[in-house]
Design a protein around this motif. Structure first.
Motif, mmCIF file in Angstrom:
data_model
loop_
_atom_site.group_PDB
_atom_site.id
_atom_site.type_symbol
_atom_site.label_atom_id
_atom_site.label_comp_id
_atom_site.label_asym_id
_atom_site.label_seq_id
_atom_site.Cartn_x
_atom_site.Cartn_y
_atom_site.Cartn_z
ATOM 1 N N HIS A 25 0.750 -1.097 -0.119
ATOM 2 C CA HIS A 25 -0.076 0.050 -0.032
ATOM 3 C C HIS A 25 0.812 1.033 0.045
ATOM 4 O O HIS A 25 1.638 1.623 0.900
ATOM 5 N N THR A 62 -0.559 -0.914 -4.365
ATOM 6 C CA THR A 62 -1.706 -0.191 -3.979
ATOM 7 C C THR A 62 -1.835 1.386 -3.654
ATOM 8 O O THR A 62 -0.959 1.629 -3.205
ATOM 9 N N ARG A 106 -1.568 -6.612 0.563
ATOM 10 C CA ARG A 106 -1.379 -5.066 0.380
ATOM 11 C C ARG A 106 -0.709 -4.527 1.516
ATOM 12 O O ARG A 106 -0.902 -3.314 1.708
#
Length: 433
Positions: free
Chosen positions: A79, A101, A286
Motif C-alpha cells: 500500500h 496499492t 497489500r
C-alpha cells in the motif's frame, strides 16, 4: 514494460531543496538533493525536530517480506499510501512487488507521474471527473493496468453511467473488484448475496470488467489473540467463498485477483487464501506499514514483530524521531521541540530510546527511565527519573504508526546507522501527500 519510470524517480535527485523542507537547515537551501548528498552530511548538521529513515532497516524489511511472500505462495502490492514516496515504491517494485496499492485518484496521479504501471485502488472511484481521467490514462498507455473496488450495485451503476457517457465501445474496460466486508467492518458488501449481485452488475456492464474480489481484514480483527485470529480467518473464508461463486462471471482471459492483507494479519491471509493461487487466481497482499515497521503498534501486532506468529526474519523499526530539550520548567519534567505536527500520536506517544553525545567524542547513552506523556502542536512533554536530561540534549525516539508519520514530512533524510553517534545522511526521500 518496466514497472515504473526509473528516469523520473532518478530525477528526484535533481530537485532543489528549499525553505519548504523542514528537515534541512538554511545552509542547504538552493542546492539539489544530489549536491547535498555529495557532501555526506551528518545528522548533527540537521535541525530538530526531525524524522529519519534507516537505510539498512528499509532494505531489511523490503527483502524480508518479499522473501516471505515467495515462500508462502502469495504476491505483494504494498500500500503506497503509507509512504507516498515514489523512490520507496521503486524499491518495493524492484524487490518483486506485483503492483502498488493506493487509496484514491489523487494518489494514482502521483503514481502515474512516476510511471507506475500496475495499481490497485483499494476504494471505490465514483467521481465522473476522476473516472474520465482514468479512462484517458488507459487509452493513452496500453500497458497501464488499474483496478478499483465496488461494494454495491449502485456504485457499479454510477461508474458505468459515467464511463459509458465518455468512452466509446472499443475503449479498454475498467477492471473492478468486488469488495467483501463484514459486520462491524468498514466498507464492503456485508453478505454473499450483495457481493454476488455486485459481481453480476460488473459483468453485465459494457465498460467494466470483473477482475476479482478484495477486502480488508484489518477492519474485522481487533487483536492478535486466538479468538481474534479465528474471526479474521472466518472473514477470509467468506471472501474466498464469494470468489468461488463468482468464477462463472470472469472473462476467459482474466486471471482473477483475490486480495486482502494489511500489515497486521498477513500470515492469516496466506494461511486461508494461498490455496487459491493453485486454482487459477492471483493472491495479493497489500501490506504497507512493513517497509518502515515501527516501535509501537506494528512492533506489537505484526506477524513478524516482537512476538512473531509466522516463520521468517523479524522486521525492524526503520523510522525514528529526533528531539531537543528546550525547557526544564519543573523537577523531573522536560519540554522538547517536537509535537503533533511532527510525529504520529494516534496510536502511541514517541518512545525515548537514546541520548546523543553532548560532545564529539561522547558516548551514546540509553534513554532509561524516561517517558513522553503528551504532545502539543509543537511541544512535547518528557518525564524523567534517575537519568537526567538538560536543556540542549538531543534524543532519539521511536515512533508508532507509519501511516501517520510519513505524511508530516515532505523530505525525509535516510541515515546509514541510527545507532551511531553521528550517522551519515545517505539519501533524501521525497513524499507527496
Amino acid at each position: 514494460m518496466p514497472a515504473y519510470d526509473a528516469d523520473a524517480v532518478a530525477a528526484l535527485a535533481d530537485q532543489q531543496v528549499s525553505w519548504r523542507d523542514k528537515a534541512l537547515p538554511p545552509g542547504f537551501w538552493g542546492r539539489t538533493v544530489k549536491e547535498v548528498l555529495a557532501d555526506r552530511p551528518r545528522l548533527s548538521q540537521l535541525p530538530t525536530p526531525l524524522m529519519t529513515l534507516s537505510a539498512p532497516g528499509l532494505r531489511h524489511n523490503v527483502d524480508t517480506l518479499a522473501t516471505w511472500c515467495t515462500r508462502h505462495g502469495v504476491e505483494l502490492a504494498p500500500h503506497g499510501k503509507t509512504t507516498m514516496a515514489p523512490a520507496l515504491w521503486a524499491m518495493q517494485l524492484d524487490a518483486g512487488s506485483w503492483a502498488i496499492t493506493l487509496a484514491n485518484a489523487f494518489q494514482l496521479g502521483v503514481a502515474r507521474a512516476y510511471g507506475v504501471q500496475r495499481v490497485l485502488i483499494a476504494n471505490a472511484v465514483i467521481s465522473p471527473l476522476q473516472l474520465r481521467w482514468i479512462a484517458d490514462e488507459l487509452a493513452a498507455d496500453p500497458s497501464f493496468e488499474v483496478s478499483v473496488w465496488a461494494d454495491s450495485v449502485r456504485t457499479v451503476e454510477i461508474m458505468e453511467a459515467a464511463r459509458s457517457a465518455y468512452v466509446g465501445p472499443d475503449a479498454r474496460p475498467l477492471d473492478v473488484m468486488v469488495e467483501v466486508g463484514g459486520i462491524g467492518g468498514r466498507t464492503g458488501a456485508r453478505d454473499p448475496e450483495t457481493a454476488l449481485a455486485v459481481g453480476q452488475a460488473i459483468a453485465d456492464a459494457s465498460t467494466l470488467r470483473l477482475a476479482g474480489v478484495a477486502g480488508y481484514e484489518g477492519a474485522i480483527g481487533h487483536g492478535v489473540d486466538e479468538a481474534n485470529l479465528e474471526e479474521v480467518r472466518g472473514y477470509l473464508r467468506d471472501l474466498a467463498s464469494v470468489h468461488h461463486r463468482l468464477r462463472p462471471l470472469y472473462d476467459a482471459d482474466v486471471v482473477p485477483v483475490v486480495s486482502a492483507g494489511g500489515s497486521q494479519y498477513f500470515e492469516q491471509v496466506a494461511k486461508v487464501l494461498a490455496a487459491e493461487a493453485g486454482e487459477g487466481a492471483r493472491v495479493v497482499l497489500r501490506s504497507g506499514a512493513y517497509i518502515s515497521h515501527d516501535d509501537g503498534l506494528y512492533r506489537r501486532v505484526s506477524p513478524l514483530g516482537e512476538h512473531p506468529r509466522t516463520d521468517g526474519e523479524q522486521l525492524v523499526a526503520a523510522m525514528h524521531g529526533w528531539i531537543r530539550i528546550t525547557s526544564q520548567p519543573e523537577p523531573g519534567l522536560a519540554i522538547f521541540d517536537a509535537g503533533r505536527r511532527d510525529f504520529p500520536f494516534d496510536q502511541d506517544w514517541p518512545e525515548p530510546q537514546l541520548i546523543r553525545p553532548r560532545s564529539a567524542d561522547g558516548p551514546v547513552l540509553p534513554a532509561t527511565d524516561m517517558k513522553v506523556t503528551n504532545l502539543n502542536d509543537q511541544h512535547g512533554f518528557l518525564h524523567f527519573g534517575v537519568v537526567p536530561v538538560v536543556i540542549g540534549d538531543e534524543l532519539r525516539v521511536g515512533l508508532s504508526h507509519p501511516c501517520t508519520a510519513f505524511d508530516k514530512w515532505g523530505l525525509i533524510p535516510v541515515i546509514d546507522d541510527p545507532d551511531a553517534a553521528d550517522p551519515v545522511v545517505v539519501d533524501l526521500v521525497r513524499t507527496f501527500f
